[in-house]
Design a protein around this motif. Structure first.
Motif, mmCIF file in Angstrom:
data_model
loop_
_atom_site.group_PDB
_atom_site.id
_atom_site.type_symbol
_atom_site.label_atom_id
_atom_site.label_comp_id
_atom_site.label_asym_id
_atom_site.label_seq_id
_atom_site.Cartn_x
_atom_site.Cartn_y
_atom_site.Cartn_z
ATOM 1 N N VAL A 159 -3.814 -5.981 -12.472
ATOM 2 C CA VAL A 159 -3.943 -7.339 -11.913
ATOM 3 C C VAL A 159 -3.928 -7.288 -10.395
ATOM 4 C CG1 VAL A 159 -2.792 -9.574 -11.684
ATOM 5 C CG2 VAL A 159 -2.991 -8.504 -13.931
ATOM 6 N N MET A 160 -2.971 -6.553 -9.837
ATOM 7 C CA MET A 160 -2.866 -6.461 -8.385
ATOM 8 C C MET A 160 -4.073 -5.741 -7.794
ATOM 9 S SD MET A 160 -0.162 -8.123 -7.753
ATOM 10 C CE MET A 160 -0.134 -7.798 -5.988
ATOM 11 N N ALA A 161 -4.581 -4.717 -8.483
ATOM 12 C CA ALA A 161 -5.748 -3.989 -7.987
ATOM 13 C C ALA A 161 -6.977 -4.884 -7.939
ATOM 14 C CB ALA A 161 -6.016 -2.774 -8.873
ATOM 15 N N PHE A 214 -10.925 -7.450 -4.626
ATOM 16 C CA PHE A 214 -11.708 -8.671 -4.375
ATOM 17 C C PHE A 214 -11.534 -9.141 -2.931
ATOM 18 C CE2 PHE A 214 -12.273 -13.286 -4.318
ATOM 19 C CZ PHE A 214 -13.527 -13.402 -4.904
ATOM 20 N N VAL A 215 -10.291 -9.196 -2.454
ATOM 21 C CA VAL A 215 -10.036 -9.637 -1.078
ATOM 22 C C VAL A 215 -10.625 -8.648 -0.082
ATOM 23 C CG1 VAL A 215 -8.231 -10.054 0.639
ATOM 24 C CG2 VAL A 215 -7.983 -10.965 -1.674
ATOM 25 N N PHE A 264 -14.312 -7.187 4.134
ATOM 26 C CA PHE A 264 -15.234 -6.180 4.674
ATOM 27 C C PHE A 264 -16.598 -6.796 4.954
ATOM 28 C CE2 PHE A 264 -18.387 -2.819 4.334
ATOM 29 C CZ PHE A 264 -17.824 -1.791 5.085
ATOM 30 N N SER A 265 -17.087 -7.588 4.011
ATOM 31 C CA SER A 265 -18.377 -8.244 4.196
ATOM 32 C C SER A 265 -18.341 -9.213 5.377
ATOM 33 C CB SER A 265 -18.766 -8.984 2.912
ATOM 34 O OG SER A 265 -19.974 -9.689 3.073
ATOM 35 N N GLY A 275 -3.053 -10.149 1.483
ATOM 36 C CA GLY A 275 -2.800 -8.889 0.809
ATOM 37 C C GLY A 275 -1.491 -8.232 1.139
ATOM 38 N N LEU A 276 -1.317 -7.807 2.402
ATOM 39 C CA LEU A 276 -0.169 -6.965 2.739
ATOM 40 C C LEU A 276 1.171 -7.671 2.589
ATOM 41 C CD1 LEU A 276 -0.216 -3.961 3.640
ATOM 42 C CD2 LEU A 276 -2.432 -5.090 3.664
#
Length: 450
Positions: free
Chosen positions: A20-22, A27-28, A33-34, A186-187
């Motif tokens: 789930v976390m991966a 996704f984020v 990056f894009s 994220g972090l």
């Protein structure tokens, strides 16, 4: 210590939690990056920035899938180091450098605490395998194990920028927008993941759970209150993150680790969207925030329409249970949220169509939140992440405090008391406390080095 032994054991593990976390991390990271490819096009640090995002995502994934304490610790440290490097971006910009150094010092403190905690945990458990330690969680009752878990809690709080380690997050606004999105979406969630990963051990430590709940309560109140008085959009979002991490910690403190994961996922996705779309909000002249006072009649209608929303949450989430435990508080928070949704719709009118629209918004919002908790709970059920705690003075008092603040805001308490001396002092105290470190502020344009 056994922290660096047992290398014959598997050092990575796949289970439903890290999958789930991966999914959230990937996704984020892909979206950031894009966005960065366009946002930083032409920047002289362009390639290093994109490489930093890739390596940061990989290091976080390593931490998530780690099944060895040393591997998790190393990945934790690398992730924080890469984040600091991305935050600074241009080292000649003094304010950005100071922001990164403040974050680095906070992360270093958390890393030291986590190292000591993992060392004690490994020594007491006789293994450095996380899965083996968790399998024996119910057998540990030693004081040293409690100390180890307390140190892990403090490390998680530093990572999630919860009170009293929140200053680094409020001072991180010099970071490029995509870095802020990674950081907030994220972090900072790493602290929540750390607590959930060791949830079976915390479930046998009621004192630590109460401590996590109180830290979360303070963070939620401060972050949510400070958000309302900010004039800078990135600072407002930073205060919002502080508040949301506080609510996540409260859920962990109530033994509701599955809802905490659901909260992390929603927060990560929504906060990434807010940061990446912040510039378009500023450029759109049609977007205006509504700051009008809410009438008493509107509030009463919102209260009534919040009931079906809370019932939809209760029914779909599967939390319906006659036992008086902390699940009841989660339903209460859902009720407040549904009332806010209904009230927001009713602020633009009280016609029959608006009332029906507010009812639909309340039911849909409550049902959607309840569905996300139900799905996460079913998905992670083998990990036994739902251990509601009995209601006691700590939980009831904390929820009552939030309820009083909620009523004060909805009954126009600010408008009634904003001219009093006490309110002015509270306002200025909150405004000063929510400011970033002075060394991380660029006072004149000439100090900014592009």
């Amino acid at each position: 210590m056994r922290l660096v032994t047992d290398w014959d054991l598997p050092i990575f593990r796949i289970d439903r939690l890290n999958l789930v976390m991966a999914a959230l991390i990937i996704f984020v990271a892909v979206n950031v990056f894009s966005f960065s490819r366009r946002y930083l096009a032409g920047d002289r640090q362009y390639r290093r920035h994109l490489a930093g995002i890739i390596f940061l995502a990989l290091s976080v994934l390593g931490m998530v899938f780690a099944d060895h304490l040393a591997v998790m610790l190393i990945a934790w440290g690398i992730s924080n180091f890469l984040l600091v490097r991305l935050m600074i971006h241009k080292s000649e910009w003094r304010a950005a450098w100071n922001s990164g150094m403040l974050a680095f010092k906070t992360f270093a403190l958390g890393f030291v605490l986590l190292t000591i905690g993992f060392g004690i945990l490994s020594e007491q458990a006789g293994s450095s395998s996380i899965s083996r330690i968790l399998d024996q969680a119910g057998q540990f009752g030693k004081p040293m194990m409690t100390i180890a878990l307390a140190l892990i809690v403090l490390a998680a709080v530093t990572q999630s920028a919860a009170w009293p380690f929140h200053k680094w997050l409020l001072s991180s606004l010099n970071s490029p927008t995509p870095v802020s999105a990674l950081m907030h979406a994220g972090l900072v969630n790493g602290g929540g993941f750390l607590l959930v990963r060791f949830a079976p051990m915390f479930q046998t430590q009621p004192i630590l759970l109460h401590s996590v709940f109180v830290l979360g309560l303070i963070s939620a109140v401060l972050g949510t209150s400070w958000k309302l008085i900010q004039t800078d959009i990135k600072r407002m979002l930073a205060c919002s993150t502080l508040g949301q991490m506080g609510f996540m910690l409260m859920q962990c403190g109530m033994g509701l680790f599955a809802p905490a994961i659901s909260h992390l996922c929603w927060h990560g996705l929504f906060k990434a969207y807010l940061f990446l779309s912040a510039s378009s909000v500023l450029e759109d002249p049609k977007r205006k925030a509504y700051f009008g006072s809410r009438s008493f009649v509107t509030f009463l209608l919102a209260l009534g329409l919040g009931v079906p929303g809370a019932f939809a949450f209760l029914l779909i989430s599967g939390l319906l249970n006659p036992t008086l435990d902390t699940r009841l508080l989660l339903v209460g928070l859902a009720f407040m949220t549904c009332c806010q949704l209904a009230g927001r719709v009713l602020e633009t009118g009280k016609s029959l169509s608006r009332i029906l629209g507010a009812a639909v918004a309340s039911i849909f919002g409550g049902g959607l939140y309840g569905l996300s908790i139900f799905l996460i709970d079913v998905l992670l059920e083998p990990l036994h992440l739902m251990t509601p705690q009995p209601l006691d003075v700590c939980y009831v008092t904390g929820f009552g405090f939030i309820g009083m603040i909620w009523l004060f805001m909805n009954l126009n308490g600010i408008q009634r008391f904003q001219n009093t001396e006490l309110w002015k002092r509270l306002y200025m105290s909150a405004l000063n406390s929510s400011q970033p470190s002075p060394h991380t502020i660029t006072n004149v344009r000439a100090q900014y080095h592009y």
